[in-house]
Motif scaffolding. Structure first.
Motif, short mmCIF file in Angstrom:
data_model
loop_
_atom_site.label_atom_id
_atom_site.label_comp_id
_atom_site.label_asym_id
_atom_site.label_seq_id
_atom_site.Cartn_x
_atom_site.Cartn_y
_atom_site.Cartn_z
N LEU A 1 29.85 33.19 40.78
CA LEU A 1 30.43 33.71 39.90
C LEU A 1 32.03 34.95 40.09
O LEU A 1 31.92 35.64 40.42
CB LEU A 1 29.29 35.41 39.29
N GLU A 2 32.26 34.39 38.92
CA GLU A 2 33.86 35.08 38.82
C GLU A 2 34.43 35.69 37.45
O GLU A 2 33.68 35.27 36.89
CB GLU A 2 34.52 33.85 38.74
N GLY A 3 35.29 36.52 37.27
CA GLY A 3 35.79 37.13 36.23
C GLY A 3 34.60 37.37 34.88
O GLY A 3 34.33 38.45 34.96
N ARG A 4 35.23 37.25 33.72
CA ARG A 4 34.54 37.23 32.83
C ARG A 4 32.33 37.56 32.89
O ARG A 4 31.65 38.67 32.77
CB ARG A 4 34.46 36.99 31.73
N ALA A 5 31.93 36.38 33.83
CA ALA A 5 30.48 36.21 33.61
C ALA A 5 30.85 37.25 35.12
O ALA A 5 29.52 37.82 34.92
CB ALA A 5 30.31 34.77 34.61
N LYS A 6 31.52 37.43 35.67
CA LYS A 6 30.33 38.57 37.05
C LYS A 6 30.77 40.07 36.59
O LYS A 6 29.67 40.60 37.01
CB LYS A 6 31.90 38.53 38.47
N ASN A 7 31.91 40.08 35.71
CA ASN A 7 31.88 41.41 35.19
C ASN A 7 30.37 41.89 34.14
O ASN A 7 29.67 42.67 34.19
CB ASN A 7 33.12 41.75 34.21
N LEU A 8 30.62 40.67 33.66
CA LEU A 8 28.74 41.39 32.38
C LEU A 8 27.77 41.33 33.29
O LEU A 8 26.77 41.79 33.07
CB LEU A 8 28.92 39.63 31.27
N ALA A 9 27.62 40.10 34.53
CA ALA A 9 26.58 40.83 35.21
C ALA A 9 26.33 41.81 35.92
O ALA A 9 25.42 42.75 36.26
CB ALA A 9 26.68 39.73 36.41
N LEU A 10 27.31 41.97 36.33
CA LEU A 10 27.60 43.40 37.37
C LEU A 10 27.23 45.00 35.89
O LEU A 10 26.53 46.01 36.33
CB LEU A 10 29.00 44.02 37.52
N THR A 11 27.46 44.54 34.69
CA THR A 11 27.09 45.16 33.74
C THR A 11 26.04 45.26 33.22
O THR A 11 24.82 46.34 33.04
CB THR A 11 27.56 45.02 32.18
N GLY A 12 25.37 44.19 33.65
CA GLY A 12 23.78 44.09 33.32
C GLY A 12 22.85 45.38 34.51
O GLY A 12 22.10 45.40 34.51
N LEU A 13 23.20 45.10 35.63
CA LEU A 13 23.03 44.67 36.56
C LEU A 13 23.29 46.89 37.19
O LEU A 13 21.99 47.60 36.98
CB LEU A 13 23.96 44.83 37.81
#
Length: 541
Positions: free
Chosen positions: A25-37
């Motif tokens: 995961l990189e960029g926006r995808a990583k940030n969205l995943a971290l938000t859910g986490l």
């Protein structure tokens, strides 16, 4: 020549794999995943802490005593502790994303059923269900974070995770106090459901992880023996001296029997194919010392937060809402230090000085809180809580970070959950021991204070005869002062008794190897191992 060409092609693939595969995961995808986490981590902590300031009223309404008060909290923590290594082991074998979502569902269901309790036994039973789900959420959160973030960069995100947990811990008691004072304490158990649903949906849409599936073989015997052994010891500590004498057959059966069961669990863990807690991890010095330190951090984090709520309400006569507000300094210290230290660790790559300082602050904070009485200045109480919270914030998340930095990527789940397991066991055992101590001391102090009163002042004292936690607002003035004095003195003694545990944490953290933090995520490390294995197979062919 064919052998050389194959080697060159494999080498190219190995170099590009970590960055090019879709599960990196990189960029926006990583940030969205971290938000859910982070959202899932926040909701689990919120639901566990939202009842903190309401507990005295909840137990009083349900007709419980001090033992019931302790076990409503202890039952959830014990279930959480026992289930944590199971979740962690499964994370090494199957989909981490699915496991995280499942733990959220179980946690939310247990919370809703606990809110329908009509007696302490019902509440304790469904707190166990709640604890099973809660055991997975923080452990799996740490494991997923390790999967997508390198140890060096993870310090920053671990700090953010600590901040989210601190905010939830601060907001939980405040929200719980407000809900209790307005629409009733049962709604404290329902408040998490909408947030948990949003977290599940976000994780489904954003968190895409590569899963190296292995044959799932759960260590049922290990899980049963570990849970039975620890449960027996904790029940013995909680009920000893009240339900039965310390020197009695029930006491011997629970204590010696519990220890023998744990010895048998060790034998099983050494022989099974997929042990719940791989004992080989203890060959890693960082893991072993982190486990020892985590026991102390668990006691400081979980034990003190529970008894501080009791202190504010039963020794100072505050409402649940006021109690939540007055415990903010501890969580403010945790929030400040976890966030700041996380940023500095990522920037400079140095972690040990922060953790040693945190252990020392834990000791100082507990020592200061050990002087509490019913009339102690609130300024003194606030400063003491801030120091303790700051110490916990510097140690808690970083203990998991440094373990993840040193273990084999295929054991990431077991190692991460192992540290969380022993931290929770430390908090659970600490609360059981301290709760039993408080119950005994309160009875003694109340008896001593009542003996000083005149017959006229003893009117209304009969409500204290059964040992149930009283509703302070309904007591006559002299009797109310007796209860406040007893709880103020008793809770102060608990913190003083906990200070030697913090000394153990200082020693353990000081002895940790100062290993530099790595720059690759667990997914990248696994990718490189897969590529190396593929290369070896091709060369052999």
């Amino acid at each position: 020549m064919p052998r050389t060409r194959a080697k060159a092609n494999t080498t190219t693939t190995s170099t590009s794999t970590p960055e090019q595969r879709p599960w990196a995961l990189e960029g926006r995808a990583k940030n969205l995943a971290l938000t859910g986490l982070f959202l899932s981590m926040g909701v689990s902590m919120l639901s566990m802490t939202v009842i903190g300031t309401s507990m005295p009223l909840i137990i009083a309404d349900l007709g419980g005593d001090q033992a019931a008060f302790t076990w409503v909290v202890t039952a959830a923590m014990l279930a959480s502790a026992i289930s944590t290594p199971i979740w962690g082991k499964l994370a090494d074998l199957t989909s981490k994303k699915l496991l995280l979502q499942l733990s959220l569902v179980i946690f939310t269901l247990g919370s809703a059923l606990a809110g329908m309790a009509s007696d302490p036994a019902w509440l304790i039973a469904f707190r166990v269900v709640q604890g099973i789900g809660a055991g997975g959420i923080p452990a799996l959160g740490q494991i997923v974070l390790a999967e997508i973030i390198s140890p060096r960069e993870r310090g920053k995100y671990a700090g953010i995770m600590g901040a989210v947990m601190a905010l939830s811990t601060v907001g939980g008691p405040l929200l719980g106090g407000f809900i209790t004072d307005t629409i009733g304490w049962r709604w404290n158990f329902y408040v998490a459901a909408p947030i948990a649903l949003v977290a599940i949906i976000m994780l489904q849409r954003t968190l895409n992880l590569y899963t190296v599936k292995r044959r799932v073989k759960i260590d049922y015997w290990g899980a049963a023996l570990i849970s039975t052994g620890f449960s027996s010891l904790l029940i013995w500590v909680t009920l000893g001296g009240s339900a039965f004498d310390w020197l009695s057959w029930p006491s011997m059966l629970m204590s010696v029997g519990g220890l023998l069961v744990l010895v048998l669990a060790i034998v099983v863990e050494l022989k099974v194919e997929e042990p719940l807690i791989p004992l080989t991890l203890f060959k890693n010095r960082t893991f072993t010392l982190s486990v020892i330190a985590s026991l102390s951090v668990g006691l400081a984090m979980f034990g003190t937060s529970v008894f501080l709520g009791q202190y504010m309400q039963l020794a100072r006569g505050k409402t649940p809402t006021e109690s939540g507000l007055l415990t903010i300094p501890m969580m403010a210290g945790l929030l400040l230090t976890s966030t700041l230290a996380g940023q500095l660790i990522t920037r400079f790559g140095k972690w040990k000085a922060f953790m040693v300082a945190g252990a020392v602050m834990m000791f100082v904070g507990l020592l200061l809180l050990g002087q509490l009485r019913y009339d102690t200045s609130f300024w003194y109480v606030s400063v003491s809580m801030f120091i303790l919270g700051a110490g916990v914030g510097l140690c808690m998340q970083n203990l998991v970070l440094i373990v993840q930095n040193t273990v084999d990527p295929h054991q990431m789940g077991a190692a991460s959950s192992g540290v969380s397991f022993f931290r929770t066991i430390g908090g659970t055992a600490g609360m059981s021991v301290l709760g039993a101590m408080l119950a005994s001391q309160v009875v003694t102090y109340i008896r001593e204070e009542l003996a000083k009163l005149s017959p006229e002042q003893l009117v209304g004292a009969d409500v204290l005869a059964g040992g149930a936690i009283p509703k302070l607002a309904e007591l006559p003035g002299p009797i109310k002062l007796v209860v406040e004095t007893a709880y103020g003195h008793g809770i102060g003694n608990l913190f003083l008794a906990a200070t030697p545990i913090a000394l153990i944490a200082i020693i353990a953290i000081a002895l940790l190897p100062n290993i530099p933090l790595g720059t690759k995520s667990n997914a990248q490390r696994l990718a490189e191992q897969v590529a190396e294995n593929e290369q070896a197979v091709r060369l052999d062919a």
